[in-house]
Design a protein around this motif. Sequence first.
Motif: not given
Length: 846
Positions: A550-552, A561-564, A572-580
Amino acid sequence: MSELKKGLSGPGAGAPMTIATRIRTICETSLKALKYHKGWLRFLAAGSALSVFATPALAQEAVGATRLLGSSEVITFSVLLGVVSAALFSAVWMIRQRGRLEDEIGALRATVSDAKHRNARLQALISDKNRRIIVWDGLSQRPEILGQLPPETGAPAADADFLALGRWLKPASAAEAERAIETLRSQAQSFDLIVETTRNEIIEVQGRVSGGQAFVRFVALNNLRREAAELQLERDRLEQSLTVFQHLLDSLDLPVWQRSREGTLVWANAAYGEAVEARDAQEAVREGRELLSAVAREKIKATNTPFRDRVSTVVQGKRSFFEVVDARCAAGSAGIGLDISEAEAIREELQRTLKSHAETLDHLATPVAIFDGSQRLQFYNQAFQSLWNLDTAFLERRPDHGEMLDRLRAASKLPEQLNWRQWKDKVLSVYRAIDTQTELWHLPNGQTLRVFATARPQGGATWVFENLTEKVDLETRYNTLVQVQDDTIDHLSEGVAVFGPDGRIRLSNPAFRALWGVTEAQAQPGTHIRAIEQACAPSYDGADGWKRFGRIITSFDDERPSYRGLLELHTGLVLDFAVIPLSNAQTMLTFVNITDSVRVERALTEKNDALRKADALKNDFVQHVSYELRSPLTNIIGFADLLKTPSMGALNERQAEYVDHIATSSAILLTIVNDILDLATVDAGIMELELSDIELSDLLEDVAMEFSDRLQENHVSLDIVASEKLGGIVADHQRLKQILIKLLANAANFAAEGTAIELKCWRDGEDFVFSVSDNGPGIPQDVLRTVFNRFESHGRRGGAGLGLSIVESFVSLHHGTVTIDSREGEGTCVTCRIPPGSLPSVVAAE
């Protein structure tokens, strides 16, 4: 008198007695005393009479006998005469006592009569039906209840019910009476109270202590006394109410004051004192400090009805406005002031703001019209007039909204409706609504208007007309492109969500909703990211999750800038996220499920950490046990050596043999413990070599001498092959010596009895090289790979399996190498290479 005293303090005096019983007892005792004294007087009177009548005859006989009798008779006669004289004197004394007793009897009869009279009066008083008395004897806890109260008071007739004051008195009166009675009995403190019964009757309660007894009298009041008591209660209630109101007014932050009929200030609260800058309200009243100006006070004084107006004054050096209310009465007047300075400032600011808004709206291209609470036109801008093409004269006369709609319909400028009246009522319902109403109007000329109608807080409504004609056309084409984009995104396996700069979601695909466990309704376009955060909270509520997103997304930074990163959900799920960041200040979030790969990585990491912890635990355990064993072993060795000394006494052959076994076994165990401790120190990385110049020839000689006992024990011999010019080397003397002894001990363990162990030493450049060989059975090739492992024991005698491990550790500390060559049936040869070290700079300088 003694009988009277006995009657007052006799056997019955210890028990509780009523007032009537005590008076009756006094009377009976007085009568008994009178009868007793009367009989005694009669006895004395009779004796006196007898003495009087007998005296003349006896005297004559005595005179005649005197003449005829001799001296003995004279003596006898004289004695008789003395007795008669004494009787005569006694008779006279008895007569006087009789008179005195008759006087006392008369006084006692008068006292008894008086007591009977008082008893009768007390009985009459007690039997009065307007009072009831409770008596507590000092020696008894059970009270005595006398008399009755009128039935109309509601007081119970039964003694037990009467003592339960809370049943027939009001709660406040009952509590006050019970406290007073308890204080009376415990502290002998008298009291006078006025209480009320549950039937609203007034009763006077008096408490007194007399003669070690506590008396409580309940008296039903007559008319005058009742009126006085009621007035007293009413006065107490008014005083309490006045005190409460004064405390309430003192706690208010509004100035409150009271004036006399002459207009003099007689009372003020704390807020008044603070407003006039006095130390307290009493000082303000004493000095007559006025909050209002003289003009305002005169205006209030001239008003007969309650004064209510805004008054300007100065408080603490600042101009302030007060809403003053002042009411007059016969005793004077009282007033209160409400500080409305902020409200006045806000009102002026509101007027300036409204004027500024009107000027701003007049320059807008968007049509705007404002209607007041009576639905009449209050404001319109030029765009509104141009949109509907209305006459200025018509608009200036402030037409009614309904009238304006009828005029626009007549000019065919409004959309056609099947039920005009119903549509008109719906449009005008905004004046009774709370929320903003939005509606699309498709005008006959082809224009499309979005109409916003918002009710105003002060009454009326604001109408805004937005021309959407071109926008609708563009949206049609844009929606086609968006549909294609949505179909593409919906079929992606990655979770995708796009947010606008306002933090509201624009689109999301099914993969996104499935990963976060949200429904389509919860993630529908236009939903703010805070709502998305709440919907996703059951899956993940960390601060580095949606709060950071929300802040980004809503950030106003120029650079976006992008953020990962990675997120692990509660599921239990592991997520690889990216903010573009996207164009138009939009932001896209993507989520890829990498749970399987992360689980494999974590399993390997956890296994590695477990192995490290196990190794560290083993080292800690070994080090702790080694330290704990070394001290008792040293004691055992010392005591065994002490037993061998002649000063402790001679030992027989078996005892000496046992002591030797104890000493040998303890020495072996101490060596093992020292080896374990050395290995633990090496593993912990805290072992430091004490480097010094070592003469190798002397080192070999020390090793040979120290190892001679072991050679004899194993029935082997040692051959040392070394040059006489081995020279010296910089190394740790103690550790190098341990290396040689461990290798020789290992060779002796494998060598056959009667054979020889060969220790060969030479120099290879500056390195010191030596080897230890034996002709034992050798080591199998599959075992040869584990000989340097700890606790790996080989050979016929076995052992702790630490010798070669220590050798390898100490050689490594010297930055050397150790190799082993062995074949089955041919023996074993261990070769070590020790490079020279360097002495510390301080030692070298010395």
